[in-house]
Design an enzyme around this catalytic site. Structure first.
Site, PDB file in Angstrom:
ATOM      1  N   GLY A  45       0.835  -1.195   0.000  1.00 56.37           N
ATOM      2  CA  GLY A  45       0.000   0.000   0.000  1.00 56.37           C
ATOM      3  C   GLY A  45       0.867   1.242   0.000  1.00 56.37           C
ATOM      4  CD  GLN A  50       3.425   5.896   2.324  1.00 57.55           C
ATOM      5  OE1 GLN A  50       2.413   5.387   1.852  1.00 57.55           O
ATOM      6  NE2 GLN A  50       4.335   5.196   2.963  1.00 57.55           N
ATOM      7  CB  CYS A  95       4.643   2.437   7.280  1.00 59.88           C
ATOM      8  SG  CYS A  95       4.373   3.943   6.329  1.00 59.88           S
ATOM      9  CG  LEU A  96       6.799   0.778   1.489  1.00 67.48           C
ATOM     10  CD1 LEU A  96       6.278   0.945   0.073  1.00 67.48           C
ATOM     11  CD2 LEU A  96       8.010  -0.150   1.508  1.00 67.48           C
ATOM     12  CG  HIS A 137      -1.134   1.883   7.110  1.00 65.19           C
ATOM     13  ND1 HIS A 137      -0.250   1.481   8.096  1.00 65.19           N
ATOM     14  CD2 HIS A 137      -0.372   2.560   6.208  1.00 65.19           C
ATOM     15  CE1 HIS A 137       0.966   1.907   7.797  1.00 65.19           C
ATOM     16  NE2 HIS A 137       0.915   2.560   6.648  1.00 65.19           N
ATOM     17  CD  GLU A 138      -1.341   2.904   2.471  1.00 67.77           C
ATOM     18  OE1 GLU A 138      -0.846   4.046   2.376  1.00 67.77           O
ATOM     19  OE2 GLU A 138      -0.646   1.904   2.735  1.00 67.77           O
ATOM     20  CG  HIS A 141       0.264   7.317   4.942  1.00 59.34           C
ATOM     21  ND1 HIS A 141       1.453   7.754   5.485  1.00 59.34           N
ATOM     22  CD2 HIS A 141       0.364   5.965   4.869  1.00 59.34           C
ATOM     23  CE1 HIS A 141       2.237   6.705   5.722  1.00 59.34           C
ATOM     24  NE2 HIS A 141       1.600   5.614   5.369  1.00 59.34           N
TER      25      HIS A 141
HETATM   26  C1  Y12 Z   1      -1.337  -3.944   6.595  1.00 55.32           C
HETATM   27  C2  Y12 Z   1      -0.655  -3.019   7.344  1.00 55.32           C
HETATM   28  C3  Y12 Z   1      -0.126  -1.916   6.730  1.00 55.32           C
HETATM   29  C4  Y12 Z   1      -0.301  -1.726   5.386  1.00 55.32           C
HETATM   30  C5  Y12 Z   1       0.261  -0.497   4.754  1.00 55.32           C
HETATM   31  C6  Y12 Z   1       1.228  -0.768   3.655  1.00 55.32           C
HETATM   32  N1  Y12 Z   1       2.498  -1.134   4.189  1.00 55.32           N
HETATM   33  C7  Y12 Z   1       3.491  -1.626   3.409  1.00 55.32           C
HETATM   34  O1  Y12 Z   1       3.295  -1.791   2.214  1.00 55.32           O
HETATM   35  C8  Y12 Z   1       4.768  -1.915   4.054  1.00 55.32           C
HETATM   36  C9  Y12 Z   1       5.789  -2.397   3.370  1.00 55.32           C
HETATM   37  C10 Y12 Z   1       7.130  -2.628   3.878  1.00 55.32           C
HETATM   38  C11 Y12 Z   1       8.043  -3.274   3.067  1.00 55.32           C
HETATM   39  C12 Y12 Z   1       9.332  -3.463   3.491  1.00 55.32           C
HETATM   40  O2  Y12 Z   1      10.271  -4.017   2.652  1.00 55.32           O
HETATM   41  C13 Y12 Z   1      10.508  -5.370   2.641  1.00 55.32           C
HETATM   42  O3  Y12 Z   1       9.933  -6.122   3.381  1.00 55.32           O
HETATM   43  C14 Y12 Z   1      11.512  -5.837   1.655  1.00 55.32           C
HETATM   44  C15 Y12 Z   1       9.720  -3.043   4.747  1.00 55.32           C
HETATM   45  O4  Y12 Z   1      11.015  -3.345   5.203  1.00 55.32           O
HETATM   46  C16 Y12 Z   1      12.059  -2.548   4.846  1.00 55.32           C
HETATM   47  O5  Y12 Z   1      11.867  -1.460   4.384  1.00 55.32           O
HETATM   48  C17 Y12 Z   1      13.401  -3.087   5.106  1.00 55.32           C
HETATM   49  C18 Y12 Z   1       8.841  -2.386   5.558  1.00 55.32           C
HETATM   50  C19 Y12 Z   1       7.523  -2.166   5.118  1.00 55.32           C
HETATM   51  C20 Y12 Z   1      -0.983  -2.659   4.654  1.00 55.32           C
HETATM   52  C21 Y12 Z   1      -1.517  -3.760   5.266  1.00 55.32           C
HETATM   53 CO    CO Z   2       2.313   3.700   5.510  1.00 56.50          CO
END
Ligand code: Y12
Ligand code: CO
Length: 171
Positions: A45, A50, A95-96, A137-138, A141
């Site tokens: 997401g 962001q 969260c990214l 969550h989004e 933001h």
């Molecule tokens: C449930 C809870 C929160 C959301 C919001 C969207 N969140 C994400 O997309 C988070 C992504 C994320 C990805 C990562 O990268 C890897 O795992 C390779 C990360 O770790 C690093 O940056 C090292 C952290 C978050 C949607 C649904």
């Molecule tokens: Co986020």
């Protein structure tokens, strides 16, 4: 084009976003870039703020039953409103914009929402499970809020200490 994702504590992340008024090529490029950026960073997401664009636009692309993210499942959301919510659920969120940090957050289990698609058509949906969590969550933001603001006082203190250390080590 993959855009840069801004990370905590960038002040822009606290800025409330504004409604989209033009459903034109510029909006479509933003949504396409957000999708490329989210995939490149392994996210599920992403909100426009962001990538430093303060517009009420977000995308969600959850993995399917085969644990694959496919574009047919991409949900593009413009000017969302959460109309109703019910129940509570706890999920370990990431969260990214707060990379490598995950913590339990409590949210509504079920939501009814309205939003517009990239052409300005109104959509009304009910979501539960991970989609309801991601949507909330989004939407946070877009209000300038991060999931870390939902942590308990002690967990937030611990996070700030860890984050300061991490930023210092990165310099
Ligand atoms: C449930 C809870 C929160 C959301 C919001 C969207 N969140 C994400 O997309 C988070 C992504 C994320 C990805 C990562 O990268 C890897 O795992 C390779 C990360 O770790 C690093 O940056 C090292 C952290 C978050 C949607 C649904
Ligand atoms: Co986020």
């Amino acid at each position: 084009m993959v855009r840069e994702i801004i990370t905590y504590p960038n002040k822009l992340l606290k800025q409330p976003s504004k409604d989209v008024t033009r459903f034109d090529a510029e909006l479509h490029t933003l949504l396409d870039d957000m999708y490329e950026t989210m995939l490149a960073k392994n996210g599920i997401g992403l909100a426009a703020i962001q990538v430093a664009v303060p517009l009420n636009a977000l995308i969600i692309n959850l993995p399917n039953e085969d644990d694959k993210q496919v574009k047919e499942d991409l949900v593009e959301v413009i000017n969302p409103k959460i109309l109703e919510m019910d129940g509570t659920t706890v999920y370990t969120e990431g969260c990214l914009s707060v990379p490598e940090y995950y913590e339990d957050v409590q949210r509504a289990e079920w939501i009814k929402v309205s939003y517009l698609d990239r052409h300005g058509n109104e959509i009304i949906k009910e979501y539960d499970g991970l989609m309801a969590i991601a949507f909330q969550h989004e939407c946070d933001h877009l209000k300038g809020e991060l999931f870390i603001e939902k942590l308990s006082y002690l967990k937030r203190k611990k996070f700030e200490k860890e984050w300061k250390k991490r930023l210092k080590n990165k310099k």
